[in-house]
Structure formats: C-alpha cells, structure tokens
Design a protein around this motif. Structure first.
Motif, short mmCIF file in Angstrom:
data_model
loop_
_atom_site.label_atom_id
_atom_site.label_comp_id
_atom_site.label_asym_id
_atom_site.label_seq_id
_atom_site.Cartn_x
_atom_site.Cartn_y
_atom_site.Cartn_z
N ILE A 347 -22.91 -62.18 16.56
CA ILE A 347 -22.22 -63.03 17.22
C ILE A 347 -21.77 -62.15 18.21
O ILE A 347 -20.73 -60.43 18.26
CB ILE A 347 -21.50 -63.65 15.88
N TYR A 348 -21.28 -62.62 19.76
CA TYR A 348 -20.83 -61.85 20.24
C TYR A 348 -19.94 -63.16 20.97
O TYR A 348 -19.40 -64.37 21.36
CB TYR A 348 -21.97 -62.33 21.73
N LEU A 349 -18.67 -61.29 21.19
CA LEU A 349 -17.16 -62.36 21.44
C LEU A 349 -16.44 -61.98 22.88
O LEU A 349 -16.58 -60.77 22.50
CB LEU A 349 -16.36 -62.42 20.15
N ASN A 350 -16.10 -63.17 23.73
CA ASN A 350 -15.42 -62.28 24.56
C ASN A 350 -13.93 -61.18 24.23
O ASN A 350 -13.13 -61.52 23.21
CB ASN A 350 -14.65 -63.23 24.93
N ALA A 351 -13.98 -60.04 25.05
CA ALA A 351 -13.54 -59.16 24.19
C ALA A 351 -11.98 -59.23 24.01
O ALA A 351 -10.93 -58.32 23.68
CB ALA A 351 -13.34 -57.72 25.04
N GLU A 352 -11.07 -60.18 25.69
CA GLU A 352 -9.89 -60.78 25.76
C GLU A 352 -9.99 -62.05 25.23
O GLU A 352 -8.72 -62.28 24.18
CB GLU A 352 -9.97 -60.60 27.03
N SER A 353 -10.22 -62.74 25.21
CA SER A 353 -9.69 -64.60 24.17
C SER A 353 -10.12 -64.44 23.38
O SER A 353 -10.39 -65.18 22.44
CB SER A 353 -11.12 -65.30 25.68
N GLY A 354 -11.72 -63.39 22.91
CA GLY A 354 -12.75 -63.94 21.65
C GLY A 354 -13.31 -64.77 21.43
O GLY A 354 -13.36 -65.17 20.14
N ALA A 355 -13.47 -65.50 22.25
CA ALA A 355 -14.09 -66.94 22.35
C ALA A 355 -15.76 -66.42 22.45
O ALA A 355 -15.89 -65.37 22.89
CB ALA A 355 -14.30 -67.30 23.73
N GLU A 356 -16.54 -67.25 21.90
CA GLU A 356 -17.53 -66.72 21.48
C GLU A 356 -18.60 -66.84 22.90
O GLU A 356 -18.67 -67.69 23.87
CB GLU A 356 -18.34 -67.80 20.74
N VAL A 357 -18.80 -66.38 23.87
CA VAL A 357 -20.09 -65.56 24.63
C VAL A 357 -21.48 -66.02 24.26
O VAL A 357 -22.07 -65.93 23.22
CB VAL A 357 -19.76 -64.54 25.18
N ASP A 358 -21.85 -67.23 25.23
CA ASP A 358 -23.09 -68.02 25.02
C ASP A 358 -24.29 -66.89 25.74
O ASP A 358 -24.86 -67.26 26.29
CB ASP A 358 -23.38 -69.22 25.78
N ILE A 359 -24.42 -65.80 24.96
CA ILE A 359 -25.56 -65.10 25.12
C ILE A 359 -26.65 -64.70 23.82
O ILE A 359 -25.54 -64.67 22.37
CB ILE A 359 -25.21 -63.39 25.94
N SER A 360 -27.21 -63.67 23.45
CA SER A 360 -27.74 -63.32 22.44
C SER A 360 -28.71 -62.06 22.32
O SER A 360 -28.96 -61.56 23.71
CB SER A 360 -29.07 -64.59 22.06
N ASP A 361 -29.33 -61.82 20.91
CA ASP A 361 -30.09 -60.78 20.98
C ASP A 361 -30.90 -61.00 22.49
O ASP A 361 -31.42 -59.84 22.66
CB ASP A 361 -30.38 -59.82 19.24
N GLN A 362 -31.91 -61.82 21.72
CA GLN A 362 -33.13 -62.23 22.90
C GLN A 362 -32.77 -61.84 24.26
O GLN A 362 -33.11 -60.91 24.91
CB GLN A 362 -33.20 -62.90 22.53
N THR A 363 -31.77 -62.16 24.42
CA THR A 363 -31.80 -62.22 26.42
C THR A 363 -31.00 -60.55 26.59
O THR A 363 -31.55 -60.26 28.04
CB THR A 363 -30.53 -63.33 26.89
N ARG A 364 -30.20 -60.08 26.14
CA ARG A 364 -29.74 -58.88 26.26
C ARG A 364 -30.84 -57.80 26.14
O ARG A 364 -30.79 -57.43 26.84
CB ARG A 364 -28.69 -58.86 25.05
N SER A 365 -32.12 -58.34 25.53
CA SER A 365 -33.15 -57.33 25.15
C SER A 365 -33.76 -57.46 26.38
O SER A 365 -34.76 -56.44 27.21
CB SER A 365 -33.27 -57.19 24.10
N GLU A 366 -34.09 -58.99 26.83
CA GLU A 366 -35.22 -59.44 27.88
C GLU A 366 -33.97 -58.28 28.99
O GLU A 366 -35.13 -57.81 29.76
CB GLU A 366 -34.84 -60.08 28.30
N ASN A 367 -32.38 -57.99 29.29
CA ASN A 367 -32.21 -57.64 30.58
C ASN A 367 -32.02 -56.38 30.10
O ASN A 367 -32.29 -55.40 31.04
CB ASN A 367 -30.28 -58.06 30.29
N LEU A 368 -31.83 -55.62 29.18
CA LEU A 368 -32.28 -54.43 28.52
C LEU A 368 -33.62 -53.98 29.40
O LEU A 368 -33.28 -52.03 29.79
CB LEU A 368 -31.37 -53.63 27.71
N ALA A 369 -34.52 -54.87 29.12
CA ALA A 369 -36.06 -54.10 29.44
C ALA A 369 -36.31 -53.78 30.83
O ALA A 369 -36.52 -52.73 31.39
CB ALA A 369 -36.74 -55.50 28.40
N ARG A 370 -35.76 -55.40 31.21
CA ARG A 370 -35.61 -55.30 32.81
C ARG A 370 -35.09 -53.37 33.31
O ARG A 370 -35.73 -53.05 34.32
CB ARG A 370 -35.24 -56.90 33.44
N ARG A 371 -34.01 -53.36 33.29
CA ARG A 371 -33.74 -52.39 33.25
C ARG A 371 -33.73 -50.80 32.96
O ARG A 371 -34.29 -50.24 34.38
CB ARG A 371 -31.63 -51.96 32.56
N ILE A 372 -34.79 -50.78 31.93
CA ILE A 372 -35.70 -49.89 31.77
C ILE A 372 -36.69 -49.17 32.53
O ILE A 372 -36.50 -48.13 32.63
CB ILE A 372 -35.15 -49.25 30.53
#
Length: 503
Positions: A347-372
């Motif tokens: 689960i991803y939570l905003n570091a200030e508000s604690g509200a759930e962030v609309d992002i997933s491990d899949q999306t983050r992994s794809e973003n990280l793959a594009r970077r590397i």
C-alpha cells in the motif's frame, strides 16, 4: 570408415575425457548431498512489526534533527527493540538506526540487529555467538551465488560451527552453513566450477572448456558408435556393460550435460549480467513533510516493514509491505527452493497526508525499468509479478516477489525489479535466457520437478551420476586392457626378414 573414425576419436579422448567425466560426475553428487544434509533454518519469513501513528510521525523529526538531508534508503522495520528507523546512506556500508520513541541514534545497532536476526533464524541464544563479521565481498565461504551484500557473518559456538549470513537491509537470512556444508561446498566449487582458479579467470575458462569439450567429444563419438555398431553378444563383461549403459541409458544425458555445461560456462564467464543495482535516485529529504497522525489507519496491522520512497515528480510516499504468513512459519525444502514470496502486496501512502496514493508496484517497476534501461515513455512494456523461481529467475536471486519487465519488440531482454527496495535484482538478455533454458532443462532437469518434486528429481540425478562413475570405470578398464594387449603384441612381434641361409 565412419565406425573407424568415431572409434578412433573415442579412444583418443578416453583418458582425458574419462578423468573429466569422473570429476564432474562426483562433484555433481555433492550438490544435492549438501542440500539434504546441510543445516536448516528455524524460520523462513522475516520478522514482522506494528507501526503506531506516533512512531511514523517521528520519522521526519528524526531525519531533520539528525541532519540527514539525503539517503539511499529509509525504512521502519522490526527489531528486538520494536519498530526502528533504519537509514542507509551508502550502498555497501553498515546502516544507521534510530529509536522512534526517544528519537535517539542507536550507535552500532546494525551489528546488534544482525545478532538478533541470527537468533530468530537459528533458534539459538545470543550468548552462544562466537563472532560477528561484516562482509562486503564474496569469497569461498559465501560465494557470489548468494547475491546479497553486504551481510553479517554470525558464527555460533557449536560443535559444527553453525554460521548464518544475515542481510539487515531486508531482515533476511542470506545463507546458513556449518563445517560439514562448508566443506562439501568448497569441494564442489573446487571440482565442479574450479573456484581455485578464480584469480586466473581466462585460464580457468580455457582449461575447463577443453575438459568439457573432451567429455562432449567422448559422448558424441560414443553415441555415434551406439547407432553404427550393430547389437551383438559381447563376451567381455566390461565391454558388454559399458555398451549396455551407453546404449540404454547414458548417451543422451551425457550429451545434454556436456553441451549445456559448455554453454553455461562460456555464457557466465564472458557476459555476467548487471544485478543488485540500486535503481532509484538518492532521496532528497530536506523537505520531508511531517506525517498527519490523524489519517493513520494501520495501527494494528502487522507489516514486514515500511519504506520511504520517492515517486516520479519528487513526491514522497510510504510503502507498506503486507506479509504473506507468520514470521516464525517454517517451510519445507520443496517450498524454499520453489520460492515463496514474503509479501502479498503493498500500500502506498502520501508522506504528509497519509492518503492512499494511486500507484502500484507494477507501475513503479515499469517506471524504474525505463530509468535503468534509458527508455522513453513510448517504448511498449509488458510486466508481470514473479512469485516463484523459474528458468528465467532462479533460486540464486533470493528475492520474491519481484516484477519481470519485458521490453516488447526489442532484443534488450527483461529485467527483474524489487519495488520494495528499488533494486535491479537481475537483467536477462535473450541470449542469456536461451542459455538459462538449456541449463535448466539439460543440466538441472527442472522439467522433472512438476512430476516428481525436487527431492525425487535429485535422487534420480544422483543415481545417474553414480552410474556415470561406473560407466567411466568400465571405460578405464577397457583402456587398460587395450594398452596391455598392445604391449603383448609388440613384445611378440618378430622381424619378418630372414636371411637366405635361414630360409
């Protein structure tokens, strides 16, 4: 002519290939023996913890008061003292820890964390620990196949010198050993991979390639003779059993073992893929917001831990790792080697508000793959979660679950990303993937596992290696008989030229 040609090569290669075959077959038995008889951990899953709202609120205060404005990794994880803040400033260095209640820096705690983890995984008390060593490189005792660094080597004062290697970044057990396993592992490395020549890598590759080529040539010429020479009754028992073993059982496995072994040797020796790289950029924590305690809804939820991560655009968020099972659960050997994920989701939570962030491990992994891989956002990707080890992503990689990201329409291959730690676990080009299939099917016989399970597969292969040793012994006896026979013929040969008087 064909029979004479192949028989000639079979005889020429006999001594060299026979010795190589014995070395590789004997050492091949050592690997399952090491697995069967080595020490077993008392737990598999990492320890879990609960994080209170006040403790999470303290994270930004601690980082600010300690003057930590940049960091590679920031985590809250389980310890003997409860949930602690762990900060990694530099890869390969020991980590800093902070008490979330008192907000104090606990100096030297990474070593204490390692001792506590070793106790959880070994089931032994701390007063039995004999030594703790921080390791930043691989060696014969902790070879590169373990992948995780840096680790702590924790040795116990037991009759067998039980030793655990723990990875404090993820509270994981990297390896467990004792005198017996270490000895078998060293012998396996010396005979099967020739680890004693690691300082002369090019020489090792050349000499081992010649030995494996000799075995391949012996197997290929022997296979040709199996099909070219008609079946007949053979009076010599050694020759009869040598042919029976070759024709009925061993010709195909020996071809597979030697061909895949050569492919694996050259591929692994000449093109080691990138792995273990921290992908995400160093986090800028100078503007880390104070967490809003009112929105914390996970007071009583057990976690593997939580980590502070930086999303695209610079937004900071907390990633909560949800465990799959109780931390003290013990797995069977089959489950360990097949692979069992340590988390069932995040689960991803905003570091200030604690509200759930609309992002997933899949999306983050794809973003990280594009970077590397330095890809633009137009490149099509295909991603899937990996929860068990397979031919592409095997047991050596240690981490589960990970995300496999494939670049479509490209020969770049695929990458395996751990979004919990932003680590490139492995990278696999297509050529390496084909070698993986070859090694998995022809060398390790993974195709049997769904049918027989790992244990029966290992027993079948061990019995086969014993038969290979018998087969080689029979071949040596035949070679020895041939040498003796030729010497007798040479000794009994007389000069055919006669003098006139003798005639």
């Amino acid at each position: 002519m064909n029979k004479k040609y192949f028989l000639s090569w079979h005889k020429k290669l006999g001594w060299l290939a026979g010795i190589a075959l014995c070395v590789f077959a004997f050492s091949g038995i050592l690997h399952p023996l090491m697995v069967w008889t080595g020490p077993k951990a008392k737990a598999f899953f990492p320890p879990q913890t609960k994080v209170a709202a006040q403790e999470l609120y303290s994270v930004s205060e601690i980082l600010t008061s300690q003057g930590i404005s940049r960091a590679e990794m920031v985590k809250v994880l389980a310890s003997e003292k409860g949930a602690l803040l762990q900060v990694t400033n530099e890869q390969g260095a020991d980590r800093q820890y902070f008490d979330l209640n008192s907000k104090e820096h606990i100096k030297g705690h990474d070593r204490e964390q390692a001792k506590w983890l070793a106790g959880l995984y070994s089931g032994l008390p701390e007063n039995q620990i004999e030594s703790v060593v921080f390791k930043t490189s691989f060696d014969s005792e902790y070879p590169w196949v373990n992948r995780l660094l840096p680790v702590y080597k924790v040795q116990y004062n037991t009759e067998d010198n039980l030793t655990l290697y723990v990875f404090t970044e993820t509270n994981a057990l990297a390896s467990i050993s004792n005198d017996w396993k270490a000895g078998v592992q060293s012998l396996f490395g010396a005979l099967h991979t020739w680890s004693w020549l690691k300082e002369l890598e090019n020489f090792r590759l050349v000499v081992m390639s010649l030995f494996v080529l000799a075995v391949l040539g012996l197997a290929a010429s022997g296979t040709a003779l199996v099909f070219l020479i008609k079946k007949r009754k053979i009076k010599d028992s050694d020759r009869s059993w040598h042919r029976k073993l070759a024709a009925n059982l061993l010709w195909l496995p020996l071809l597979g073992f030697s061909a895949s072994g050569l492919y694996h040797l050259l591929q692994s020796g000449l093109s080691e893929p990138a792995r273990g790289i921290k992908i995400s950029q160093e986090m800028n924590l100078s503007d880390l917001p104070v967490f809003d305690q009112e929105n914390w809804q996970y007071q009583s939820v057990r976690l593997n831990g939580l980590s502070l991560i930086q999303l695209q655009g610079g937004e900071l968020a907390y990633r909560l790792s949800l465990p799959t099972a109780k931390s003290d659960e013990v797995l069977t050997a089959q489950q360990r080697f097949d692979g069992t994920p340590i988390e069932k989701g995040a689960i991803y939570l905003n570091a200030e508000s604690g509200a759930e962030v609309d992002i997933s491990d899949q999306t983050r992994s794809e973003n990280l793959a594009r970077r590397i891989l330095s890809l633009n956002h137009g490149e099509p990707l295909e991603s899937s979660v990996v929860t068990h080890f397979n031919a592409n992503y095997d047991f050596r990689n240690k981490r589960l679950p990970v995300w496999e990201v494939v670049v479509l329409g490209s020969d770049i291959g695929r990458v395996y990303i751990d979004p919990a730690n932003d680590v490139l676990v492995d990278q696999l080009a297509d050529s390496q993937r084909y070698e993986g299939y070859s090694f998995s099917i022809l060398h390790k016989w993974h195709f049997l596992k769904p049918i027989t399970g790992r244990l029966i597969r290992d027993i079948i292969m061990s019995v086969l290696m014993v038969l290979v040793l018998i087969f080689a012994f029979l071949g040596f006896r035949l070679k020895y008989k041939s040498v003796k026979r030729n010497k007798r013929i040479d000794a009994s040969t007389v000069n055919p030229m006669r003098t006139i008087g003798e005639a």
